[in-house]
Scaffold this motif. Structure first.
Motif, PDB file in Angstrom:
ATOM      1  N   ILE A 142     -21.033  -1.440 -19.589  1.00  0.00           N
ATOM      2  CA  ILE A 142     -20.689  -2.306 -20.710  1.00  0.00           C
ATOM      3  C   ILE A 142     -21.983  -2.788 -21.360  1.00  0.00           C
ATOM      4  O   ILE A 142     -23.056  -2.737 -20.755  1.00  0.00           O
ATOM      5  N   ARG A 143     -21.867  -3.240 -22.588  1.00  0.00           N
ATOM      6  CA  ARG A 143     -22.998  -3.876 -23.252  1.00  0.00           C
ATOM      7  C   ARG A 143     -22.937  -5.354 -22.901  1.00  0.00           C
ATOM      8  O   ARG A 143     -22.064  -6.084 -23.374  1.00  0.00           O
ATOM      9  N   LEU A 144     -23.828  -5.800 -22.040  1.00  0.00           N
ATOM     10  CA  LEU A 144     -23.803  -7.181 -21.559  1.00  0.00           C
ATOM     11  C   LEU A 144     -24.451  -8.096 -22.593  1.00  0.00           C
ATOM     12  O   LEU A 144     -25.594  -7.877 -23.000  1.00  0.00           O
ATOM     13  N   VAL A 195     -26.418 -14.132 -30.578  1.00  0.00           N
ATOM     14  CA  VAL A 195     -25.942 -13.206 -29.551  1.00  0.00           C
ATOM     15  C   VAL A 195     -27.167 -12.608 -28.865  1.00  0.00           C
ATOM     16  O   VAL A 195     -27.995 -11.964 -29.512  1.00  0.00           O
ATOM     17  N   TRP A 196     -27.285 -12.844 -27.560  1.00  0.00           N
ATOM     18  CA  TRP A 196     -28.376 -12.272 -26.766  1.00  0.00           C
ATOM     19  C   TRP A 196     -27.887 -10.954 -26.163  1.00  0.00           C
ATOM     20  O   TRP A 196     -26.891 -10.922 -25.438  1.00  0.00           O
ATOM     21  N   ASP A 197     -28.586  -9.877 -26.461  1.00  0.00           N
ATOM     22  CA  ASP A 197     -28.190  -8.532 -26.038  1.00  0.00           C
ATOM     23  C   ASP A 197     -29.014  -8.132 -24.820  1.00  0.00           C
ATOM     24  O   ASP A 197     -30.232  -7.965 -24.903  1.00  0.00           O
ATOM     25  N   LEU A 198     -28.341  -7.953 -23.684  1.00  0.00           N
ATOM     26  CA  LEU A 198     -29.020  -7.629 -22.433  1.00  0.00           C
ATOM     27  C   LEU A 198     -28.841  -6.168 -22.028  1.00  0.00           C
ATOM     28  O   LEU A 198     -29.120  -5.799 -20.888  1.00  0.00           O
ATOM     29  N   GLY A 199     -28.379  -5.361 -22.959  1.00  0.00           N
ATOM     30  CA  GLY A 199     -28.368  -3.921 -22.741  1.00  0.00           C
ATOM     31  C   GLY A 199     -27.148  -3.405 -21.992  1.00  0.00           C
ATOM     32  O   GLY A 199     -26.242  -4.146 -21.618  1.00  0.00           O
ATOM     33  N   TRP A 200     -27.143  -2.085 -21.789  1.00  0.00           N
ATOM     34  CA  TRP A 200     -26.056  -1.426 -21.060  1.00  0.00           C
ATOM     35  C   TRP A 200     -26.217  -1.669 -19.571  1.00  0.00           C
ATOM     36  O   TRP A 200     -27.289  -1.437 -19.008  1.00  0.00           O
ATOM     37  N   GLN A 201     -25.132  -2.127 -18.934  1.00  0.00           N
ATOM     38  CA  GLN A 201     -25.173  -2.455 -17.509  1.00  0.00           C
ATOM     39  C   GLN A 201     -23.925  -1.903 -16.821  1.00  0.00           C
ATOM     40  O   GLN A 201     -22.833  -1.916 -17.383  1.00  0.00           O
ATOM     41  N   TRP A 202     -24.114  -1.443 -15.591  1.00  0.00           N
ATOM     42  CA  TRP A 202     -22.987  -0.945 -14.800  1.00  0.00           C
ATOM     43  C   TRP A 202     -22.205  -2.111 -14.206  1.00  0.00           C
ATOM     44  O   TRP A 202     -22.787  -3.088 -13.735  1.00  0.00           O
TER      45      TRP A 202
END
Length: 293
Positions: free
Chosen positions: A213-215, A192-199
């Protein structure tokens, strides 16, 4: 060239080579013909971290590596597609436009993971991006699923440029099933690649009210959901086939910065697979486009 960074609390090693050690109020002084008293430097107490540079290939070598990777993808990933020149040019144009909007600069030859969230497309395409005026090269792609509209608590996958930064540590699926028997992020061990919180937009509201969301990029249930890839279905993340998940993980397609972090942080060494063969054109960037816009 390697750049040496000390750990927190130490003096910067860069720029101090050949300089006399600093003196401080209250430091011992020389006298009576006795030499200066040795003072332990902070750098000795906190050894510097030697971070390896990012890999760098010239354009010709990068294109040769991209061709090799594309052949391996066709062999290892079912339903992997190559693109005719006109469609490849469209993908490159859309990716360049999105990078420009995000003020992102390509400073080394690297693979970009480009996802089109257009409901009629739902495809990932891997592109070799080159710095300067070098012509970019499309490796090919396969089906994915992005955020579904019209379903409560499902968000649209945001468009933009998202970096797989070592500021966040990804993880691996445990393979646990929900109340419906679904392994939502894939079989045990899937990356799972976690790209952080994104609008992004709430897909179930006509107003398209925005929220965070946590993309993530992850696999999906191999028994029930993977066959449905190619249509919007996720809660906002990017769902990919298991075979692509394994390929990206083994070849480090988005792990250029994680490989650097693994040189000094055991958490990243534990996450990255043993026996991996990272490509020298590994990148760190997911680009989400919408060709319907």
């Amino acid at each position: 060239m390697r750049i040496v960074y000390p750990v927190a609390g130490a003096l910067m090693a860069v720029g101090l080579v050949g300089c006399a050690p600093p003196t401080h109020a209250g430091s011992p002084v020389t006298g009576g013909g006795v030499g200066p008293v040795a003072i332990a430097s902070p750098a000795e107490e906190n050894p510097a971290i030697d971070i390896p540079p990012l890999p760098s290939l010239d354009d010709d070598a990068a294109r040769a590596e991209a061709t090799r990777l594309a052949a391996a993808m066709q062999r290892d990933i079912p339903h992997f597609m190559t693109l005719p020149p006109d469609r490849a040019a469209d993908w490159i144009r859309l990716a360049r436009d999105q990078l420009a909007r995000g003020d992102a600069i390509v400073d080394r030859a690297q693979v970009l993971m480009v996802v089109d969230r257009n409901p009629r497309v739902q495809t990932v395409c891997f592109i070799l991006a080159l710095p300067g005026d070098g012509a970019w090269q499309v490796l090919g792609g396969t089906r994915v699923s992005t955020g579904q509209a019209g379903r409560k608590f499902y968000y649209l996958t945001p468009t933009g440029v998202f970096v797989n930064s070592p500021d966040r540590l990804g993880y691996r699926a445990l393979g646990t099933r929900n109340e419906h028997g679904i392994r939502g992020i894939g079989a045990k061990g899937m990356r799972v690649w976690d790209l952080g919180w994104q609008w992004t937009e709430k897909g179930w509201l006509p107003s398209r009210e925005r929220a965070q969301i946590r993309l993530e990029i992850h696999a999906t249930d191999p028994d029930f959901l993977e066959s449905r890839l190619g249509r919007p279905a996720s809660e906002g993340c990017v769902r990919i086939p298991a075979a692509l998940n394994v390929f990206m993980d083994r070849h480090g397609l988005l792990d250029a910065l994680y490989e650097q972090a693994a040189s000094y942080d055991g958490r990243f060494r534990a996450l990255l697979p043993r026996g991996r063969t990272p490509t020298p054109i590994a990148g760190d960037t997911l680009v989400v486009i919408d060709s319907a816009s």
